[in-house]
Design a protein around this motif. Sequence first.
Motif, PDB file in Angstrom:
ATOM      1  N   GLY A 125      29.057  16.888  -9.301  1.00 13.46           N
ATOM      2  CA  GLY A 125      27.828  17.351 -10.183  1.00 13.46           C
ATOM      3  C   GLY A 125      27.410  16.201 -11.363  1.00 13.46           C
ATOM      4  O   GLY A 125      26.539  16.482 -12.159  1.00 13.46           O
ATOM      5  N   GLU A 126      28.417  15.059 -11.686  1.00 17.08           N
ATOM      6  CA  GLU A 126      28.078  14.318 -12.632  1.00 17.08           C
ATOM      7  C   GLU A 126      27.141  13.301 -12.517  1.00 17.08           C
ATOM      8  O   GLU A 126      26.506  12.850 -13.430  1.00 17.08           O
ATOM      9  CB  GLU A 126      29.569  13.505 -12.820  1.00 17.08           C
ATOM     10  CG  GLU A 126      30.684  14.168 -13.540  1.00 17.08           C
ATOM     11  CD  GLU A 126      31.964  13.663 -13.622  1.00 17.08           C
ATOM     12  OE1 GLU A 126      31.895  12.412 -14.127  1.00 17.08           O
ATOM     13  OE2 GLU A 126      33.045  14.207 -13.114  1.00 17.08           O
ATOM     14  N   LEU A 127      26.743  13.049 -11.023  1.00 23.90           N
ATOM     15  CA  LEU A 127      25.934  12.090 -10.937  1.00 23.90           C
ATOM     16  C   LEU A 127      25.092  12.895  -9.622  1.00 23.90           C
ATOM     17  O   LEU A 127      25.359  13.616  -9.120  1.00 23.90           O
ATOM     18  CB  LEU A 127      26.331  10.784 -10.467  1.00 23.90           C
ATOM     19  CG  LEU A 127      26.919   9.926 -11.414  1.00 23.90           C
ATOM     20  CD1 LEU A 127      27.742   8.815 -10.753  1.00 23.90           C
ATOM     21  CD2 LEU A 127      25.849   9.525 -12.556  1.00 23.90           C
ATOM     22  N   ASP A 128      23.505  12.236  -9.673  1.00 28.69           N
ATOM     23  CA  ASP A 128      23.063  12.846  -8.498  1.00 28.69           C
ATOM     24  C   ASP A 128      22.999  12.066  -7.171  1.00 28.69           C
ATOM     25  O   ASP A 128      22.856  12.755  -6.231  1.00 28.69           O
ATOM     26  CB  ASP A 128      21.382  12.774  -8.939  1.00 28.69           C
ATOM     27  CG  ASP A 128      21.290  13.632 -10.157  1.00 28.69           C
ATOM     28  OD1 ASP A 128      21.096  14.987  -9.887  1.00 28.69           O
ATOM     29  OD2 ASP A 128      20.772  13.105 -11.146  1.00 28.69           O
ATOM     30  N   ALA A 129      23.437  10.892  -7.242  1.00 27.55           N
ATOM     31  CA  ALA A 129      23.536  10.118  -6.250  1.00 27.55           C
ATOM     32  C   ALA A 129      24.640   8.650  -6.657  1.00 27.55           C
ATOM     33  O   ALA A 129      24.673   8.403  -7.770  1.00 27.55           O
ATOM     34  CB  ALA A 129      22.449   9.209  -5.624  1.00 27.55           C
ATOM     35  N   VAL A 130      25.432   8.269  -5.471  1.00 30.66           N
ATOM     36  CA  VAL A 130      25.918   6.849  -5.916  1.00 30.66           C
ATOM     37  C   VAL A 130      25.504   6.035  -4.453  1.00 30.66           C
ATOM     38  O   VAL A 130      25.200   6.340  -3.525  1.00 30.66           O
ATOM     39  CB  VAL A 130      27.485   7.057  -5.737  1.00 30.66           C
ATOM     40  CG1 VAL A 130      28.029   7.749  -6.990  1.00 30.66           C
ATOM     41  CG2 VAL A 130      28.069   7.819  -4.502  1.00 30.66           C
ATOM     42  N   VAL A 131      25.540   4.628  -4.898  1.00 31.05           N
ATOM     43  CA  VAL A 131      25.408   3.790  -3.891  1.00 31.05           C
ATOM     44  C   VAL A 131      26.622   3.002  -3.331  1.00 31.05           C
ATOM     45  O   VAL A 131      27.417   2.454  -4.464  1.00 31.05           O
ATOM     46  CB  VAL A 131      24.295   2.740  -4.162  1.00 31.05           C
ATOM     47  CG1 VAL A 131      23.887   1.728  -3.281  1.00 31.05           C
ATOM     48  CG2 VAL A 131      23.238   3.457  -4.982  1.00 31.05           C
ATOM     49  N   LEU A 132      26.618   2.966  -2.048  1.00 34.91           N
ATOM     50  CA  LEU A 132      28.009   2.345  -1.580  1.00 34.91           C
ATOM     51  C   LEU A 132      27.613   1.428  -0.393  1.00 34.91           C
ATOM     52  O   LEU A 132      26.502   1.442  -0.071  1.00 34.91           O
ATOM     53  CB  LEU A 132      29.067   3.313  -1.021  1.00 34.91           C
ATOM     54  CG  LEU A 132      29.352   4.401  -2.172  1.00 34.91           C
ATOM     55  CD1 LEU A 132      29.936   5.822  -1.394  1.00 34.91           C
ATOM     56  CD2 LEU A 132      30.348   3.887  -2.891  1.00 34.91           C
ATOM     57  N   ALA A 133      28.690   0.702  -0.021  1.00 32.95           N
ATOM     58  CA  ALA A 133      28.146  -0.333   1.459  1.00 32.95           C
ATOM     59  C   ALA A 133      28.584   0.633   2.579  1.00 32.95           C
ATOM     60  O   ALA A 133      29.702   1.313   2.522  1.00 32.95           O
ATOM     61  CB  ALA A 133      29.145  -1.408   1.027  1.00 32.95           C
ATOM     62  N   ARG A 179      24.202  -3.157   5.411  1.00 31.72           N
ATOM     63  CA  ARG A 179      23.335  -2.346   4.369  1.00 31.72           C
ATOM     64  C   ARG A 179      24.119  -1.367   3.138  1.00 31.72           C
ATOM     65  O   ARG A 179      25.284  -1.309   3.382  1.00 31.72           O
ATOM     66  CB  ARG A 179      22.534  -1.027   5.113  1.00 31.72           C
ATOM     67  CG  ARG A 179      21.360  -1.737   6.019  1.00 31.72           C
ATOM     68  CD  ARG A 179      20.794  -0.968   6.809  1.00 31.72           C
ATOM     69  NE  ARG A 179      21.810  -0.171   7.668  1.00 31.72           N
ATOM     70  CZ  ARG A 179      21.354   0.699   8.571  1.00 31.72           C
ATOM     71  NH1 ARG A 179      19.694   1.316   8.497  1.00 31.72           N
ATOM     72  NH2 ARG A 179      22.099   1.376   9.531  1.00 31.72           N
ATOM     73  N   ASP A 180      23.268  -1.278   2.209  1.00 32.40           N
ATOM     74  CA  ASP A 180      23.948  -0.266   1.250  1.00 32.40           C
ATOM     75  C   ASP A 180      23.440   1.119   1.583  1.00 32.40           C
ATOM     76  O   ASP A 180      22.327   1.296   2.342  1.00 32.40           O
ATOM     77  CB  ASP A 180      23.092  -0.779  -0.399  1.00 32.40           C
ATOM     78  CG  ASP A 180      23.837  -1.786  -0.880  1.00 32.40           C
ATOM     79  OD1 ASP A 180      24.941  -1.996  -0.717  1.00 32.40           O
ATOM     80  OD2 ASP A 180      23.148  -2.803  -1.464  1.00 32.40           O
ATOM     81  N   VAL A 181      23.963   2.193   1.203  1.00 29.69           N
ATOM     82  CA  VAL A 181      23.681   3.445   1.464  1.00 29.69           C
ATOM     83  C   VAL A 181      23.927   4.228   0.366  1.00 29.69           C
ATOM     84  O   VAL A 181      24.368   3.817  -0.545  1.00 29.69           O
ATOM     85  CB  VAL A 181      24.606   3.879   2.677  1.00 29.69           C
ATOM     86  CG1 VAL A 181      24.313   3.388   3.875  1.00 29.69           C
ATOM     87  CG2 VAL A 181      26.147   3.906   2.247  1.00 29.69           C
ATOM     88  N   MET A 182      23.189   5.719   0.308  1.00 27.83           N
ATOM     89  CA  MET A 182      23.454   6.458  -0.806  1.00 27.83           C
ATOM     90  C   MET A 182      24.020   7.718  -0.129  1.00 27.83           C
ATOM     91  O   MET A 182      23.853   8.194   0.879  1.00 27.83           O
ATOM     92  CB  MET A 182      21.988   6.895  -1.294  1.00 27.83           C
ATOM     93  CG  MET A 182      21.203   5.745  -1.747  1.00 27.83           C
ATOM     94  SD  MET A 182      19.977   6.181  -2.707  1.00 27.83           S
ATOM     95  CE  MET A 182      20.540   6.579  -4.380  1.00 27.83           C
ATOM     96  N   VAL A 183      24.834   8.272  -1.203  1.00 31.29           N
ATOM     97  CA  VAL A 183      25.445   9.718  -0.887  1.00 31.29           C
ATOM     98  C   VAL A 183      24.858  10.343  -2.274  1.00 31.29           C
ATOM     99  O   VAL A 183      25.120  10.233  -3.377  1.00 31.29           O
ATOM    100  CB  VAL A 183      27.052   9.554  -0.835  1.00 31.29           C
ATOM    101  CG1 VAL A 183      27.671  11.048  -0.861  1.00 31.29           C
ATOM    102  CG2 VAL A 183      27.552   8.764   0.083  1.00 31.29           C
ATOM    103  N   THR A 184      24.212  11.443  -1.955  1.00 33.31           N
ATOM    104  CA  THR A 184      23.441  12.166  -2.576  1.00 33.31           C
ATOM    105  C   THR A 184      23.768  13.609  -2.716  1.00 33.31           C
ATOM    106  O   THR A 184      24.139  14.084  -1.844  1.00 33.31           O
ATOM    107  CB  THR A 184      21.751  11.993  -2.626  1.00 33.31           C
ATOM    108  OG1 THR A 184      21.373  12.461  -1.238  1.00 33.31           O
ATOM    109  CG2 THR A 184      21.375  10.731  -2.409  1.00 33.31           C
ATOM    110  N   ARG A 185      23.374  14.305  -4.012  1.00 34.37           N
ATOM    111  CA  ARG A 185      23.352  15.781  -3.621  1.00 34.37           C
ATOM    112  C   ARG A 185      22.370  16.333  -3.003  1.00 34.37           C
ATOM    113  O   ARG A 185      21.286  15.865  -2.986  1.00 34.37           O
ATOM    114  CB  ARG A 185      23.690  16.259  -5.193  1.00 34.37           C
ATOM    115  CG  ARG A 185      22.329  16.241  -5.951  1.00 34.37           C
ATOM    116  CD  ARG A 185      22.279  16.728  -7.066  1.00 34.37           C
ATOM    117  NE  ARG A 185      20.984  16.622  -8.114  1.00 34.37           N
ATOM    118  CZ  ARG A 185      20.050  17.334  -8.076  1.00 34.37           C
ATOM    119  NH1 ARG A 185      19.873  18.236  -7.141  1.00 34.37           N
ATOM    120  NH2 ARG A 185      18.857  17.234  -8.595  1.00 34.37           N
ATOM    121  N   ASP A 186      22.728  17.414  -2.295  1.00 31.15           N
ATOM    122  CA  ASP A 186      21.443  18.113  -1.463  1.00 31.15           C
ATOM    123  C   ASP A 186      20.946  17.177  -0.488  1.00 31.15           C
ATOM    124  O   ASP A 186      19.787  17.368  -0.077  1.00 31.15           O
ATOM    125  CB  ASP A 186      20.395  18.468  -2.499  1.00 31.15           C
ATOM    126  CG  ASP A 186      21.036  19.503  -3.471  1.00 31.15           C
ATOM    127  OD1 ASP A 186      22.097  20.110  -3.123  1.00 31.15           O
ATOM    128  OD2 ASP A 186      20.322  19.570  -4.826  1.00 31.15           O
TER     129      ASP A 186
END
Length: 319
Positions: free
Chosen positions: A164-172, A103-110
Amino acid sequence: MTEKALRLGTRRSKLAMAQSGQVADAVSQVTGRPVELVEITTYGDVSREHLAQIGGTGVFVAALREALARGEVDFAVHSLKDLPTTQPDELVVAAIPVREDPRDVMVTRDALKLNDLPRGARIGTGSPRRMAQLNAYARSHGLDFETVPIRGNVDTRIGYVHQGELDAVVLAAAGLNRVGRSDEVTDFLSVDTILPAPGQGALAVETTADNAELIAALAELDDPFTRVAVTAERSLLAALEAGCSAPVGALADLLTDGQSVKEMRLRGVVGSTDGATLVQLSTTGPVPETHEAAMALGRELATEMLAQGAAGLMGERAH
């Protein structure tokens, strides 16, 4: 006298070193021989261009294969999704170990979930495949976010969120698991939302076709179910005539009744990166018992997808 160490060619990134180290340990157990990691820099590691611009397919692989051909290393470990779909005659993928989480996952702020991101949120990804499906999901669920192309290793990408440059990134998911950072995941994206890249989560252990002794030893690490699944996925990709920079997702999963494996389902998706058009189809049938049967399954689904309009989307690459 200690047996001569086997030389394992690997990229230098933290993720590549982690997954190569795991394979090295397994090969040592099988062969009784020490394994030393030989670090090799690939074009994909030094180029700062976006993957879609430098061709994607093969940019992390060529230098490792050249080292194999020159006899500088005995075998190499690749992320399977980085391998071109055509296999050189002089090399053989001797093992595809049990697959990690595809799956893909997200690392997000807050610690926000995808559906909870604020309007105008910026989501970073280097993958046109992820962009196409995320943007399609946003359109169908009334969400408002922007996908932003990024490069860099796991630390760099997660850093964009922490700084704080991005709200989220998508990774494996597989990559974060292998480097011990799965606790940073804030949202696991269902494969019903985003289909992974063909072969995502799987490793390919490659050696020269004339090294019969090592091929036999490496075969001990091979997982037949993973092999047929990724063979079907990669056959679909090859039939769509797409490199990994094109927005193609595919996943073959094994359907069980709780006791035994009954069938295999292959799903594929091709989309325009803006998410306006997606062609998504699936097929279910008996688990392929041969390489040829797995290849045929992928080709058949690709043919259906092309008939549904996928051909017109293949030129839609991110720039």
